[in-house]
Design a protein around this motif. Structure first.
Motif, PDB file in Angstrom:
ATOM      1  N   ILE A  84      57.249  48.227  74.321  1.00 41.80           N
ATOM      2  CA  ILE A  84      58.066  48.309  73.114  1.00 41.80           C
ATOM      3  C   ILE A  84      58.327  46.897  72.596  1.00 41.80           C
ATOM      4  O   ILE A  84      58.844  46.049  73.330  1.00 41.80           O
ATOM      5  CB  ILE A  84      59.410  49.012  73.392  1.00 41.80           C
ATOM      6  CG1 ILE A  84      59.186  50.371  74.076  1.00 41.80           C
ATOM      7  CG2 ILE A  84      60.201  49.156  72.100  1.00 41.80           C
ATOM      8  CD1 ILE A  84      58.535  51.417  73.208  1.00 41.80           C
ATOM      9  N   VAL A  85      57.990  46.650  71.351  1.00 41.18           N
ATOM     10  CA  VAL A  85      58.234  45.344  70.737  1.00 41.18           C
ATOM     11  C   VAL A  85      59.689  45.270  70.286  1.00 41.18           C
ATOM     12  O   VAL A  85      60.157  46.149  69.553  1.00 41.18           O
ATOM     13  CB  VAL A  85      57.299  45.126  69.529  1.00 41.18           C
ATOM     14  CG1 VAL A  85      57.600  43.792  68.853  1.00 41.18           C
ATOM     15  CG2 VAL A  85      55.842  45.179  69.976  1.00 41.18           C
ATOM     16  N   PRO A  86      60.445  44.258  70.720  1.00 39.98           N
ATOM     17  CA  PRO A  86      61.856  44.159  70.306  1.00 39.98           C
ATOM     18  C   PRO A  86      61.985  43.783  68.836  1.00 39.98           C
ATOM     19  O   PRO A  86      61.179  43.024  68.300  1.00 39.98           O
ATOM     20  CB  PRO A  86      62.405  43.048  71.208  1.00 39.98           C
ATOM     21  CG  PRO A  86      61.211  42.187  71.513  1.00 39.98           C
ATOM     22  CD  PRO A  86      60.037  43.133  71.588  1.00 39.98           C
ATOM     23  N   ASP A  87      63.017  44.325  68.189  1.00 44.50           N
ATOM     24  CA  ASP A  87      63.271  43.988  66.785  1.00 44.50           C
ATOM     25  C   ASP A  87      63.742  42.546  66.637  1.00 44.50           C
ATOM     26  O   ASP A  87      63.378  41.847  65.693  1.00 44.50           O
ATOM     27  CB  ASP A  87      64.335  44.925  66.200  1.00 44.50           C
ATOM     28  CG  ASP A  87      63.844  46.358  66.093  1.00 44.50           C
ATOM     29  OD1 ASP A  87      62.620  46.562  66.065  1.00 44.50           O
ATOM     30  OD2 ASP A  87      64.689  47.270  66.059  1.00 44.50           O
ATOM     31  N   THR A  88      64.602  42.127  67.572  1.00 42.89           N
ATOM     32  CA  THR A  88      65.178  40.787  67.515  1.00 42.89           C
ATOM     33  C   THR A  88      65.675  40.414  68.898  1.00 42.89           C
ATOM     34  O   THR A  88      65.931  41.290  69.734  1.00 42.89           O
ATOM     35  CB  THR A  88      66.348  40.727  66.511  1.00 42.89           C
ATOM     36  OG1 THR A  88      66.920  39.411  66.523  1.00 42.89           O
ATOM     37  CG2 THR A  88      67.433  41.732  66.866  1.00 42.89           C
ATOM     38  N   LEU A  89      65.812  39.145  69.148  1.00 39.20           N
ATOM     39  CA  LEU A  89      66.419  38.658  70.384  1.00 39.20           C
ATOM     40  C   LEU A  89      67.858  38.202  70.161  1.00 39.20           C
ATOM     41  O   LEU A  89      68.504  37.723  71.086  1.00 39.20           O
ATOM     42  CB  LEU A  89      65.602  37.493  70.957  1.00 39.20           C
ATOM     43  CG  LEU A  89      64.136  37.782  71.282  1.00 39.20           C
ATOM     44  CD1 LEU A  89      63.483  36.540  71.890  1.00 39.20           C
ATOM     45  CD2 LEU A  89      64.008  38.964  72.231  1.00 39.20           C
ATOM     46  N   ASP A  90      68.344  38.378  68.938  1.00 44.09           N
ATOM     47  CA  ASP A  90      69.680  37.913  68.558  1.00 44.09           C
ATOM     48  C   ASP A  90      70.671  39.065  68.624  1.00 44.09           C
ATOM     49  O   ASP A  90      70.624  39.994  67.828  1.00 44.09           O
ATOM     50  CB  ASP A  90      69.637  37.338  67.142  1.00 44.09           C
ATOM     51  CG  ASP A  90      70.975  36.757  66.708  1.00 44.09           C
ATOM     52  OD1 ASP A  90      71.924  36.767  67.516  1.00 44.09           O
ATOM     53  OD2 ASP A  90      71.065  36.308  65.557  1.00 44.09           O
ATOM     54  N   GLU A  91      71.579  39.019  69.583  1.00 44.68           N
ATOM     55  CA  GLU A  91      72.597  40.055  69.734  1.00 44.68           C
ATOM     56  C   GLU A  91      73.481  40.154  68.496  1.00 44.68           C
ATOM     57  O   GLU A  91      73.999  41.219  68.174  1.00 44.68           O
ATOM     58  CB  GLU A  91      73.460  39.753  70.965  1.00 44.68           C
ATOM     59  CG  GLU A  91      74.657  40.643  71.169  1.00 44.68           C
ATOM     60  CD  GLU A  91      74.305  42.039  71.665  1.00 44.68           C
ATOM     61  OE1 GLU A  91      75.209  42.890  71.729  1.00 44.68           O
ATOM     62  OE2 GLU A  91      73.126  42.282  71.989  1.00 44.68           O
ATOM     63  N   ASP A  92      73.631  39.059  67.768  1.00 46.74           N
ATOM     64  CA  ASP A  92      74.531  39.022  66.620  1.00 46.74           C
ATOM     65  C   ASP A  92      73.799  39.091  65.279  1.00 46.74           C
ATOM     66  O   ASP A  92      74.351  38.722  64.236  1.00 46.74           O
ATOM     67  CB  ASP A  92      75.384  37.745  66.650  1.00 46.74           C
ATOM     68  CG  ASP A  92      76.353  37.719  67.817  1.00 46.74           C
ATOM     69  OD1 ASP A  92      76.791  38.809  68.226  1.00 46.74           O
ATOM     70  OD2 ASP A  92      76.652  36.631  68.318  1.00 46.74           O
ATOM     71  N   ALA A  93      72.562  39.592  65.289  1.00 43.23           N
ATOM     72  CA  ALA A  93      71.731  39.537  64.083  1.00 43.23           C
ATOM     73  C   ALA A  93      72.371  40.231  62.886  1.00 43.23           C
ATOM     74  O   ALA A  93      72.247  39.770  61.752  1.00 43.23           O
ATOM     75  CB  ALA A  93      70.363  40.147  64.364  1.00 43.23           C
ATOM     76  N   ASP A  94      73.061  41.336  63.121  1.00 40.75           N
ATOM     77  CA  ASP A  94      73.637  42.079  61.990  1.00 40.75           C
ATOM     78  C   ASP A  94      75.156  42.043  61.994  1.00 40.75           C
ATOM     79  O   ASP A  94      75.815  42.901  61.426  1.00 40.75           O
ATOM     80  CB  ASP A  94      73.157  43.531  62.009  1.00 40.75           C
ATOM     81  CG  ASP A  94      73.484  44.238  63.315  1.00 40.75           C
ATOM     82  OD1 ASP A  94      74.046  43.587  64.211  1.00 40.75           O
ATOM     83  OD2 ASP A  94      73.164  45.437  63.437  1.00 40.75           O
ATOM     84  N   MET A  95      75.729  41.002  62.638  1.00 38.04           N
ATOM     85  CA  MET A  95      77.177  40.843  62.643  1.00 38.04           C
ATOM     86  C   MET A  95      77.639  40.045  61.420  1.00 38.04           C
ATOM     87  O   MET A  95      76.846  39.337  60.798  1.00 38.04           O
ATOM     88  CB  MET A  95      77.617  40.113  63.921  1.00 38.04           C
ATOM     89  CG  MET A  95      77.506  40.947  65.181  1.00 38.04           C
ATOM     90  SD  MET A  95      78.639  42.354  65.160  1.00 38.04           S
ATOM     91  CE  MET A  95      80.214  41.501  65.222  1.00 38.04           C
ATOM     92  N   PRO A  96      78.945  40.162  61.073  1.00 35.36           N
ATOM     93  CA  PRO A  96      79.473  39.298  60.012  1.00 35.36           C
ATOM     94  C   PRO A  96      79.246  37.829  60.361  1.00 35.36           C
ATOM     95  O   PRO A  96      79.168  37.465  61.537  1.00 35.36           O
ATOM     96  CB  PRO A  96      80.964  39.634  59.989  1.00 35.36           C
ATOM     97  CG  PRO A  96      81.075  40.976  60.639  1.00 35.36           C
ATOM     98  CD  PRO A  96      79.965  41.060  61.633  1.00 35.36           C
ATOM     99  N   ALA A  97      79.108  37.009  59.351  1.00 37.44           N
ATOM    100  CA  ALA A  97      78.843  35.590  59.579  1.00 37.44           C
ATOM    101  C   ALA A  97      79.869  35.001  60.540  1.00 37.44           C
ATOM    102  O   ALA A  97      81.077  35.110  60.325  1.00 37.44           O
ATOM    103  CB  ALA A  97      78.870  34.829  58.246  1.00 37.44           C
ATOM    104  N   ALA A  98      79.388  34.407  61.604  1.00 37.64           N
ATOM    105  CA  ALA A  98      80.276  33.870  62.637  1.00 37.64           C
ATOM    106  C   ALA A  98      80.296  32.352  62.550  1.00 37.64           C
ATOM    107  O   ALA A  98      79.262  31.715  62.350  1.00 37.64           O
ATOM    108  CB  ALA A  98      79.811  34.317  64.019  1.00 37.64           C
TER     109      ALA A  98
END
Length: 773
Positions: A639-653
């Motif tokens: 399975i190809v991962p969509d992203t490696l960023d846990e916060d990819a769709d979080m509000p700007a941090a």
């Protein structure tokens, strides 16, 4: 690295708020803790006798964790936390009718969970009385009749039947059947809050919702990789297998934000040499403190190295690194996955994991040289918004070298509650496609509901929206375990009906509906006497082995009913008569329930009654263990991962945002807290602490022990805060912070959950800190 270097601790001196724990897991600390809990619960003599039968073929399965039970057990086949759970259940303390006469529910709401549960066992069925705001005694017959009356007044999909993961296979089968004969698939359970990411992720990769590792695989493995698990606290009996493996020279590589004692070193309390000398076993040969939420990036780094090394081997004509024959015959999607890993940059991997390429190189080289390797993981993998992808990345790593379906290899999700995996096996699921509905229709001549039911998160949303009007809880402490407490708590009081089947009083019982019942049941450790004599029940452990369990303690009260009897009592009052089903006969002899389970699941439970009491239990057949892949492609899937960023769709941090993980303490199982101490982390007398990197503490202008207020970063307009926590410097990656569960659950938005599995993402919560006023 010496023990002194890995205390997980950053304060000095006798006056420090945190005190370093410089000892291994197990050892004298464990023996002292067991002795202390037995004395505390007034069961020193009887408890010692009962503990000698824990996890034995002639005794009872531990009511705590679900780790595997060997056919050839140790003299004392229990761990410190298992002993605490046993003492907690067989305590001589009682919460009786007089207790409820002395305390209103409103008063009890001011008590802590520890204060409530430490008062002892419930003794009689109780009904909440609105006029006095007290639980008052009632008869079982009255309770069943009114519960049935209330449920009949509702649409079945307005009721939720929750199961905590502790009930036996027999009870679970009956409970699921009760809900479906009533007309609903609203059967959420504790899997929804922990390992549902496994149950969603693995079927798409290997065609099975559970792990492939069996206990005997530990004797044949060359390498173990741990991710997101605190073995010393959450599954300490596994330390025996880890110690044996280390003595054979097996490499154990750990990825975890915190240095947990059980994965650092262990002294076996059953070894005279280790108890009388400073001897101990180093468990992890490599320990990588990955950033919270950075596991997918770390795994991607390992996969990238293996693939690139294999590319080089093919160019140079040397021995392949990947298992090319396995990949060609048994897998699908390799090329797309390999291209994805090749394209992933080291800058991205190191940024999201906070591990260096050199560290990941060291781990990958050990894995690449192992003939048989296994991956073991816990909720540090599953309780993220990327939890499903995390699980699938672990599967990808194993598939690269053919480490599924051969001795000493495999994937091993380490489950929590003692039968949480088993209850799913026998039908407790909100997903109709996972239940044998056609078989149930054939056996019991009714039309099972076909629409999807509610998961835990969906049930909570249903309570908020007013779509759920009744909640029946088979064990557990649901309202405390869920997210968004201050949002959810008022909603529970708007429910029409709440029913709690329990052994002890907890805070969920105080958040009641207009009609509320508290129904006390026998515990698994107690003798269950029915018409045909003393009963056995069965449970399934983390390795898909099914075991028998027989109680040894006298019941806490002669007014208690067994869980099967309570389920049957509700069913008889609620449902029309069915000539295909005799609830009374099932309660009189649980062997009849096991026969029914075998008829429903003939492939999984062949000769159930003949096999479940054998030492070591029997293993359910899992096709993936034989390299048979029950997937759409007919093969194991990369399975190809969509992203490696846990916060990819979080509000700007911003730079002031930290990533909070919630975790259990040493003296705790799930929401049950036995004491305020967490000795492995050096925390004593409190749980109102936050552990963070010293640089993060200093950068924000905090001093050691300052009181702070935590607030969640979210964009839904809801303020979520916990005030009065004390901050302490600790050995944890920068930008990360640890707090205790369930105290920090109110910080988790209900919408903050794993994609696809809806598991609350309690291991990765974006937060800010400010000094308390």
């Amino acid at each position: 690295m010496s023990t002194e270097d890995i205390t997980g601790h950053a304060t000095d001196g006798d006056t420090a708020p945190l005190k370093p724990y410089r000892h291994p897991a197990g050892g004298w600390g464990s023996i002292k803790a067991v002795a202390s809990i037995l004395v505390q619960e007034h069961v020193a003599l009887n408890g010692s006798r009962i503990l000698s039968h824990q996890n034995k073929a002639d005794g009872f399965a531990c009511v705590s964790c679900s780790w595997a039970k060997p056919a050839d057990p140790h003299l004392f086949e229990f761990c410190e936390n298992g002993a605490k759970a046993t003492a907690w259940e067989i305590t001589n303390k009682r919460v009786d009718i007089d207790f409820f006469a002395d305390h209103t529910v409103s008063e009890l709401q001011s008590w802590s969970g520890l204060e409530l549960e430490s008062r002892g066992r419930l003794t009689a069925p109780m009904r909440w009385d609105a006029a006095t705001d007290r639980y008052v005694p009632c008869t079982w017959e009255h309770a069943f009749a009114e519960i049935a009356q209330e449920l009949r007044a509702l649409d079945p999909n307005e009721a939720v039947f929750y199961a905590s993961g502790r009930a036996s296979l027999e009870t679970s089968y009956m409970y699921a059947l009760l809900a479906r004969m009533y007309g609903t698939n609203n059967l959420p359970d504790s899997s929804n809050m922990c390992h549902e990411s496994t149950s969603v992720g693995l079927p798409k990769t290997i065609g099975a919702p559970v792990g492939t590792v069996q206990l005997e695989d530990f004797e044949h493995t060359d390498c173990m990789l741990f991710f997101g698990h605190n073995t010393g606290t959450n599954a300490p009996r596994m330390l025996h297998q880890l110690q044996d493996a280390r003595k054979r020279g097996v490499e154990i590589i750990t990825f975890n934000p915190l240095r947990e004692r059980g994965l650092v070193s262990f002294a076996n309390p059953q070894s005279p040499v280790e108890m009388l000398t400073p001897s101990q076993t180093q468990i992890s040969t490599q320990y990588h403190q990955v950033k919270i939420g950075g596991d997918a990036a770390a795994i991607a780094g390992l996969c990238k190295l293996l693939i690139e090394w294999d590319d080089e081997a093919q160019r140079d004509g040397t021995q392949r690194v990947l298992d090319a024959a396995f990949i060609a015959e048994h897998t699908h999607g390799f090329e797309a996955f390999a291209e994805s890993m090749r394209a992933t940059t080291w800058e991205e991997i190191e940024h999201h994991s906070q591990l260096t390429r050199a560290a990941l190189d060291a781990a990958a080289r050990v894995y690449a040289q192992a003939n048989a390797a296994m991956v073991l993981y816990g909720m540090g993998i599953t309780q993220h918004r990327s939890g499903v992808h995390n699980v699938q990345m672990l599967s990808n790593l194993l598939l690269l070298r053919g480490n599924i379906g051969r001795p000493g290899a495999g994937i091993c999700p380490i489950r929590g509650h003692s039968n949480v995996q088993g209850q799913r096996t026998v039908g407790i699921t909100e997903k109709p496609e996972l239940a044998p509905l056609d078989k149930l229709k054939e056996l019991y001549r009714f039309e099972p509901p076909r629409e999807k039911g509610m998961s835990t998160v969906e049930a909570c949303q249903g309570v908020l929206d007013g779509k759920v009007k009744a909640f029946i809880g088979l064990g557990g402490n649901f309202q405390v375990a869920i997210p968004d407490h201050h949002v959810m708590d008022p909603a529970w009081r708007r429910l029409r009906l709440t029913v709690q089947i329990a052994t002890k009083l907890n805070r969920s019982h105080l958040l009641h509906g207009e009609v509320a019942y508290l129904l006390p049941c026998l515990g698994r450790i107690e003798i269950d006497r029915q018409a045909s004599g003393e009963q056995w029940v069965s449970v399934e452990d983390s390795t898909a082995c099914v075991h028998g369990s027989h109680g040894l303690a006298e019941p806490a009260s002669d007014m208690l009913l067994s869980e099967p009897a309570i389920v049957a009592g509700i069913a008889k009052a609620l449902l029309p008569g069915n000539p295909q089903l005799d609830w009374d006969a099932w309660v009189g002899d649980y062997a009849l329930v096991r026969d029914a389970i075998e008829r429903t699941y003939p492939d999984q439970f062949r000769d159930f009654n003949q096999r479940f009491r054998q030492p070591g239990g029997f293993h359910r057949p899992l096709p993936a263990c034989k390299r048979e892949w029950k997937t759409e492609s007919g093969k194991a899937n990369f399975i190809v991962p969509d992203t490696l960023d846990e916060d990819a769709d979080m509000p700007a941090a911003g730079p002031d945002v930290l990533r909070l993980m919630t975790t259990r303490g040493d003296s705790q199982f799930n929401t049950t807290v036995y004491a305020l101490d967490d000795r492995f982390r050096g925390v004593y007398g409190t749980r109102d602490v936050l552990l963070m990197h010293r640089d993060d503490l200093t950068r924000r202008g905090f001093a050691e022990g300052d009181a702070v207020c935590i607030s969640t970063v979210s964009d839904d307009g809801v303020t979520r805060e916990v005030d009065g926590m004390r901050v302490h410097a600790f050995d944890i990656p920068r930008g990360c912070i640890m707090g205790y569960y369930p105290e920090c659950n109110r910080l988790i938005p209900l919408s903050h959950h794993a994609k696809s599995s809806l598991v609350p993402a309690s291991k990765s919560i974006p937060i800010r800190l400010r000094k308390s006023a």
